[in-house]
Design a protein around this motif. Structure first.
Motif, PDB file in Angstrom:
ATOM      1  N   UNK A 141      44.502  46.778  45.526  1.00  5.95           N
ATOM      2  CA  UNK A 141      43.147  46.957  44.887  1.00  5.95           C
ATOM      3  C   UNK A 141      43.077  47.037  43.314  1.00  5.95           C
ATOM      4  N   UNK A 142      42.328  46.515  42.800  1.00  2.00           N
ATOM      5  CA  UNK A 142      42.099  46.676  41.399  1.00  2.00           C
ATOM      6  C   UNK A 142      40.762  47.385  41.046  1.00  2.00           C
ATOM      7  N   UNK A 143      41.013  48.272  40.012  1.00  2.00           N
ATOM      8  CA  UNK A 143      39.751  49.169  39.689  1.00  2.00           C
ATOM      9  C   UNK A 143      38.946  49.807  40.665  1.00  2.00           C
ATOM     10  N   UNK A 144      39.601  50.093  41.800  1.00  3.89           N
ATOM     11  CA  UNK A 144      38.990  50.812  43.032  1.00  3.89           C
ATOM     12  C   UNK A 144      37.979  51.951  42.795  1.00  3.89           C
ATOM     13  N   UNK A 145      36.854  52.062  43.120  1.00  2.00           N
ATOM     14  CA  UNK A 145      36.009  53.168  42.867  1.00  2.00           C
ATOM     15  C   UNK A 145      35.765  54.033  44.059  1.00  2.00           C
ATOM     16  N   UNK A 146      35.887  55.244  43.525  1.00  2.00           N
ATOM     17  CA  UNK A 146      35.331  56.298  44.715  1.00  2.00           C
ATOM     18  C   UNK A 146      36.527  56.470  45.672  1.00  2.00           C
ATOM     19  N   UNK A 147      37.701  56.325  45.429  1.00  2.00           N
ATOM     20  CA  UNK A 147      38.839  56.540  46.164  1.00  2.00           C
ATOM     21  C   UNK A 147      39.121  57.951  46.438  1.00  2.00           C
ATOM     22  N   UNK A 160      52.323  48.477  53.060  1.00  2.00           N
ATOM     23  CA  UNK A 160      52.047  48.795  51.558  1.00  2.00           C
ATOM     24  C   UNK A 160      50.872  48.652  50.999  1.00  2.00           C
ATOM     25  N   UNK A 161      50.352  49.535  50.102  1.00  3.78           N
ATOM     26  CA  UNK A 161      49.165  49.425  49.107  1.00  3.78           C
ATOM     27  C   UNK A 161      49.793  49.791  47.988  1.00  3.78           C
ATOM     28  N   UNK A 162      49.069  48.808  46.855  1.00  5.41           N
ATOM     29  CA  UNK A 162      49.134  49.057  45.463  1.00  5.41           C
ATOM     30  C   UNK A 162      47.738  49.050  44.873  1.00  5.41           C
ATOM     31  N   UNK A 163      47.514  49.842  43.903  1.00  2.94           N
ATOM     32  CA  UNK A 163      46.101  50.313  43.379  1.00  2.94           C
ATOM     33  C   UNK A 163      46.494  50.217  41.839  1.00  2.94           C
ATOM     34  N   UNK A 164      45.663  49.226  41.119  1.00  2.00           N
ATOM     35  CA  UNK A 164      45.748  48.967  39.768  1.00  2.00           C
ATOM     36  C   UNK A 164      44.644  49.869  39.182  1.00  2.00           C
TER      37      UNK A 164
END
Length: 231
Positions: A141-147, A160-164
């Protein structure tokens, strides 16, 4: 090669379109590309095409079929940006994740045993939800909102999950970023990357929001992540 395909919703009650980009040879895996609030526009199609060039089957479901087919918006045009924000407020995110799951199912039906997902903006949030609610083999996810208000689902993230995370994101304040780190830094399946001084949308393919250096770094990390987990 690219085309529009029709995918059935999980309940079979509706169908929606998806932009599909196919590699020249047999795909090494598939990746579902999850749109921003701007629909399946030129930038999202380019994301798909680049993944196909890298050997993946790329599938971008038109999640805004909830409103109408084929919505394409440009964030650099103010009225279109305003329309996008309005659609975001009305969008049924739970249905969106079910449609992403349907796209994953479609990709597996194309002969891909490994299927991942990558999303941007709204799609970044949906990527987190996808990691928690579907069988995606690896998700970015790139620039995820409201996590921060989805952290109660983190126990369900099995792959696996990667967030930028850009640190100067105009849609994700410092408090939210801190909550993401506090909730996810110790999760064995989650990797977070911060991008100092960057704003929302820095990895877009086109337009004023792009930062080439940061986008290339994030995209390289994403490419290595998928190469490892979708092999």
């Amino acid at each position: 090669m690219s085309e529009l395909v029709t995918i059935s919703t999980l309940d079979g009650a509706n169908t929606f379109n998806a932009y599909v980009a196919r590699p020249a040879d047999k795909p090494k895996a598939a990746i579902v590309v999850i749109q921003e609030i701007f629909g399946i526009n030129a930038g999202i199609r380019r994301k798909c095409d680049k993944l196909a060039e890298d050997g993946y089957l790329a599938v971008a479901p038109d999640l805004f079929w909830q409103f109408e087919d084929g919505i394409e918006l440009d964030p650099d045009i103010e009225p279109e940006m305003n329309k996008a924000l309005d659609l975001f407020g009305k969008f049924d995110q739970d249905q969106g994740v079910r449609d992403i799951e349907a796209a994953i199912k479609y990709a597996r039906g194309q002969g891909c045993s490994k299927v991942g997902a990558v999303g941007y903006c709204l799609g970044g949030r949906l990527a987190y939800m996808t990691a928690a609610r579907t069988d995606s083999d690896a998700t970015v996810g790139y620039y995820a909102v409201g996590v921060d208000n989805l952290l109660d689902e983190k126990h369900a993230i099995a792959n696996p999950l990667m967030l930028h995370i850009p640190t100067e994101d105009g849609f994700v304040d410092k408090e939210t970023q801190a909550a993401m780190h506090a909730g996810l830094d110790d999760h064995p399946k989650v990797t977070l990357h911060d991008y100092e001084g960057l704003d929302h949308g820095f990895a877009t393919e086109f337009g004023n929001r792009r930062s080439d250096e940061a986008a290339n770094l994030a995209d390289r990390r994403t490419s290595e992540f998928f190469a490892e987990h979708l092999a």
